[in-house]
Write an enzyme that holds these catalytic residues in place. Structure first.
Site, mmCIF file in Angstrom:
data_model
loop_
_atom_site.group_PDB
_atom_site.id
_atom_site.type_symbol
_atom_site.label_atom_id
_atom_site.label_comp_id
_atom_site.label_asym_id
_atom_site.label_seq_id
_atom_site.Cartn_x
_atom_site.Cartn_y
_atom_site.Cartn_z
ATOM 1 N N ASP A 87 0.801 -1.235 0.000
ATOM 2 C CA ASP A 87 0.000 0.000 0.000
ATOM 3 C C ASP A 87 0.831 1.281 0.000
ATOM 4 O O ASP A 87 0.574 2.204 0.778
ATOM 5 C CB ASP A 87 -0.928 0.034 1.228
ATOM 6 C CG ASP A 87 -1.672 -1.256 1.464
ATOM 7 O OD1 ASP A 87 -1.971 -1.938 0.480
ATOM 8 O OD2 ASP A 87 -1.952 -1.577 2.632
ATOM 9 N N GLU A 103 -11.220 -0.180 -3.649
ATOM 10 C CA GLU A 103 -10.577 0.539 -2.557
ATOM 11 C C GLU A 103 -9.422 1.374 -3.092
ATOM 12 O O GLU A 103 -9.126 1.385 -4.289
ATOM 13 C CB GLU A 103 -10.058 -0.436 -1.499
ATOM 14 C CG GLU A 103 -8.979 -1.391 -1.999
ATOM 15 C CD GLU A 103 -8.559 -2.410 -0.955
ATOM 16 O OE1 GLU A 103 -9.186 -2.476 0.118
ATOM 17 O OE2 GLU A 103 -7.596 -3.169 -1.226
#
Length: 639
Positions: free
Chosen positions: A46, A225
């Site tokens: 991420d 997301e």
């Protein structure tokens, strides 16, 4: 790992990071092109990326590291670099030591700068509804490396609005100085205004706080997301993750808008699983080099045989119409970063020094990358010693420690016998061919292997004429790597790519009115397609066409083979190269969907280099409902 320039055999020079730049002094170094296997050691995911005072700062989720118990991420490490090659690690800049309400998880940090303060926004505690302790927090520091303190002592966002989970946040500061935060998982995305203090929320003109900006949903690769917003040429781009984060369907999509609040219109896939190199790339950061103006995408990926996530980056490019060219994850390493992260060794003593990968003399030592190439172009610099031989292995499986403890092929430089050799191993050695060549010990030679089906060619020094050419069909695919046999050797400038020219990654031109799109199977990959995806020309008339730019590696005769998806709405096509028709008209109609490789034509090329491969609609079968062409890859097999 280290980075090197793409060789002339690469179809594109594209893939890396893009995003948000803070208005600060530019970089002192020209940025590289690719990250290699991974750019920092350890398991991280991420990544967000920012530039402060000429330094890149990367903010990733810290996964459970090797040797640790699986207790979940409870702290954040960040990394800095001035050259995108050598990285400095700052450990535990955020943890329960400075976030009092942190209970059990901390992930997806992102950075921002304003008015002399540095901010990290983060998700914590994985709440799934209002009234729970957790959500999006914010920490602040006077320096990018910290120390950070909790800016408000509580979550900044701890409610669920518009179905968007309070996580995976990204801060974007527009040209007018207004800061916005995009966030959301569970298939929905919100944007909020940040006040000038960067730690409280503003309101929209209608008095609301949360505005839904989920990209339009089509049922195919929809938003899941991790929004990331940047601006270019007056266009707002939103990258986001689609698919399932834990498997190979995970990918980066992008949408565009003329407004910071949308509507964001999906434009296509930017980065996806490649069955030759890595699985499930996604949750990215974006940055533009202020010195070169190149755009980069930082992301996490999984190696093919490891479920843990690691960090990588690639440069990417825009088309003239402001769309983004799909990113091809590169497999390259030049060891400039001083380590061999991403390599697995089997026997011998391996070290990195002076920007080279070195092995002491050993009776058969290997170092491999976790890849699965079949048809490939593999290049490297090889420096053999005065004894034995050294070179490259490919299509390797079942590796172990021992001279011939693997299945696959090896091409080596043999100084004592003044020859280039190629052979295969299966816990024993079978020589396939040798060729005489004047070789000097401790001298660097550029070696290239081109493997297409059962055609195996080895080039040394001269990249236009092969030294050794053999035909063997024993091994179809596997890892690549380097090997020594009783030789102290050095290796450098590793570069490997598939020589199946995947149509979704090729430069394209098509007639107006025709839609040229990437396709797969819903939100996941179509495992029957190369890399999981192909391209479709939704043609509506005879003479509609699509043209791909293909790099022909050598002047010679090739069998041109094309991977296609047949079906009830498919048309017929004629292949031409640089304006000359080749082969017969091919019919893609069938009553059901199926995949085949067509041997379209035999073509003799008088020169190497880029050629225009044009597929023109020649008509359709009387039973076909449309003229469409669905193409997967183009392959050149030497005759």
């Amino acid at each position: 790992m280290g980075k090197i320039n793409k060789s002339k055999w690469l179809l594109f020079c594209f893939s890396i990071v893009f995003g948000l730049i803070v208005s600060m002094p530019g970089l002192a170094y020209a940025a590289p092109i690719h990250a290699g296997p991974q750019f920092v050691d350890g398991y991280y995911a991420d990544p967000d990326v920012q530039i402060y005072n000429g330094t890149y700062w990367v903010y990733p989720t810290r996964s459970t590291q090797a040797g640790e118990s699986n207790t979940g991420a409870k702290s954040v490490d960040i990394f800095s670099s001035t050259d995108m090659v050598n990285w400095t690690k700052y450990s535990n800049v955020i943890s329960s030591a400075n976030i009092s309400w942190l209970q059990h998880s901390l992930w997806a940090p992102s950075g921002a700068y304003r008015d002399g303060k540095y901010y990290i926004y983060f998700a914590a505690n994985a709440i799934n509804g209002d009234g729970q302790l957790g959500g999006i927090g914010v920490a602040v520091a006077d320096h990018p490396e910290g120390p950070y303190t909790d800016a408000i002592g509580a979550p900044l966002i701890n409610v669920v609005r518009n179905g968007a989970g309070p996580m995976d946040q990204d801060v974007f500061i527009d040209d007018d100085g207004q800061a916005y935060m995009y966030y959301g998982s569970w298939g929905e995305c919100n944007v909020v205004k940040l006040n000038a203090d960067m730690k409280s929320l503003g309101t929209w003109p209608d008095g609301t706080v949360y505005k839904k900006v989920t990209p339009a949903k089509t049922g195919d690769n929809d938003y899941f997301e991790a929004p990331k917003v940047f601006k270019r040429n007056g266009i707002y781009y939103m990258n986001y993750a689609a698919g399932v984060w834990a498997d190979s369907s995970y990918k980066v999509m992008y949408a565009t808008s003329s407004s910071v609040t949308g509507p964001f219109v999906p434009q296509g896939i930017m980065l996806h699983t490649d069955t030759t190199t890595a699985d499930g790339p996604g949750h990215n950061g974006i940055v533009q080099s202020p010195t070169t103006n190149d755009w980069y995408i930082f992301y996490h990926k999984r190696y093919l045989n490891n479920s843990q996530r690691v960090l990588a980056y690639d440069k990417f490019e825009f088309n003239p119409d402001n769309t983004i060219k799909p990113v091809e994850m590169a497999e390259e390493d030049n060891f400039d970063d001083g380590n061999d992260t991403g390599w697995t060794t089997y026997g011998g003593a391996w070290t990195v020094s002076g920007g080279q990968y070195s092995a002491a003399s050993n009776p058969g030592a290997k170092a491999l990358l976790d890849t699965n190439f079949s048809d490939l172009i593999y290049e490297a610099d090889v420096t053999p010693g005065s004894t034995g031989n050294a070179g490259l292995v490919f299509r390797v499986s079942n590796p172990g420690t021992g001279a011939d403890a693997y299945q696959g092929y090896y091409a080596g430089l043999d100084v004592p016998n003044q020859q280039v050799l190629i052979g295969k191993a299966n816990n024993n050695w079978t020589s396939l061919a040798t060729a005489p060549m004047s070789l000097t010990a401790n001298t660097k030679y550029h070696v290239k292997i081109v493997a297409q089906d059962d055609s195996l060619k080895v080039y040394v020094g001269d990249m236009t004429t092969s030294k050794v050419s053999v035909t063997d069909s024993t091994y179809k695919g596997g890892s690549v790597g380097v090997r020594t046999y009783d030789s102290a050797a050095k290796f450098d400038n590793i570069s490997v790519q598939s020589s199946r020219y995947e149509t979704e990654n090729l430069i394209v031109s098509a007639t107006s009115g025709d839609k040229h799109t990437m396709f797969g199977n819903g939100t996941g990959r179509d495992l029957s397609l190369s890399g999981g995806f192909g391209t479709a020309l939704e043609a509506n008339a005879v003479n509609d066409y699509v043209t791909y730019t293909v790099n022909v590696p050598e002047a010679r005769s090739y069998s041109v083979r094309v991977g296609v998806k047949k079906g009830p709405n498919r048309g017929q096509f004629q292949l031409s190269v640089n304006g000359v028709n080749h082969g017969v008209v091919q019919d893609l109609y069938s009553t059901g969907f199926n995949y085949v490789e067509l041997n379209v034509a035999n073509i003799t090329f008088s020169s190497a280099g880029d050629k225009a491969f044009k597929f023109t609609v020649a008509g359709k079968n009387g039973s076909s409902s449309a003229n469409h062409l669905s193409l997967d890859y183009i392959k050149l097999v030497p005759n």
